[in-house]
Design a protein around this motif. Structure first.
Motif, mmCIF file in Angstrom:
data_model
loop_
_atom_site.group_PDB
_atom_site.id
_atom_site.type_symbol
_atom_site.label_atom_id
_atom_site.label_comp_id
_atom_site.label_asym_id
_atom_site.label_seq_id
_atom_site.Cartn_x
_atom_site.Cartn_y
_atom_site.Cartn_z
ATOM 1 N N GLU A 187 0.828 -1.207 0.000
ATOM 2 C CA GLU A 187 0.000 0.000 0.000
ATOM 3 C C GLU A 187 0.863 1.258 0.000
ATOM 4 O O GLU A 187 0.565 2.217 -0.711
ATOM 5 N N ASN A 188 1.930 1.257 0.789
ATOM 6 C CA ASN A 188 2.819 2.426 0.834
ATOM 7 C C ASN A 188 3.478 2.671 -0.516
ATOM 8 O O ASN A 188 3.573 3.812 -0.974
ATOM 9 N N SER A 189 3.929 1.603 -1.157
ATOM 10 C CA SER A 189 4.544 1.725 -2.476
ATOM 11 C C SER A 189 3.530 2.242 -3.494
ATOM 12 O O SER A 189 3.841 3.117 -4.302
ATOM 13 N N ALA A 190 2.319 1.705 -3.443
ATOM 14 C CA ALA A 190 1.270 2.140 -4.366
ATOM 15 C C ALA A 190 0.956 3.626 -4.161
ATOM 16 O O ALA A 190 0.791 4.372 -5.133
ATOM 17 N N ASP A 191 0.884 4.062 -2.906
ATOM 18 C CA ASP A 191 0.633 5.478 -2.621
ATOM 19 C C ASP A 191 1.741 6.350 -3.208
ATOM 20 O O ASP A 191 1.469 7.396 -3.803
ATOM 21 N N ASP A 192 2.987 5.920 -3.055
ATOM 22 C CA ASP A 192 4.123 6.668 -3.608
ATOM 23 C C ASP A 192 4.037 6.747 -5.132
ATOM 24 O O ASP A 192 4.295 7.796 -5.727
ATOM 25 N N GLN A 193 3.675 5.631 -5.765
ATOM 26 C CA GLN A 193 3.571 5.604 -7.227
ATOM 27 C C GLN A 193 2.422 6.486 -7.714
ATOM 28 O O GLN A 193 2.547 7.185 -8.727
ATOM 29 N N ARG A 194 1.290 6.457 -6.996
ATOM 30 C CA ARG A 194 0.164 7.322 -7.368
ATOM 31 C C ARG A 194 0.571 8.792 -7.298
ATOM 32 O O ARG A 194 0.238 9.579 -8.187
ATOM 33 N N ALA A 195 1.284 9.158 -6.236
ATOM 34 C CA ALA A 195 1.738 10.548 -6.086
ATOM 35 C C ALA A 195 2.699 10.905 -7.222
ATOM 36 O O ALA A 195 2.603 11.985 -7.815
#
Length: 61
Positions: free
Chosen positions: A40-48
């Protein structure tokens, strides 16, 4: 994936772990994680990074 498709980031449960699917300019990248939180943290970083505002639901199929 096809060039011209919209960028997207998704998190899925898969094979006892978690994967993050990142579509950027039609190219798919898959990142694998053992637990949900880092995925989830990685996905949030990629979305940003891609300028994506919303967080789609987790696909638990």
């Amino acid at each position: 994936m096809v060039a011209g498709e919209p960028n997207d980031v998704r998190v899925k449960r898969a094979g006892g772990g978690w994967v993050v699917h990142i579509v950027e300019d039609g190219k798919l990248t898959v990142l694998r994680f053992k637990t949900q939180s880092p995925a989830e943290n990685s996905a949030d970083d990629q979305r940003a990074r891609l300028g994506l505002a919303s967080k789609p639901p987790i696909d638990e199929r």
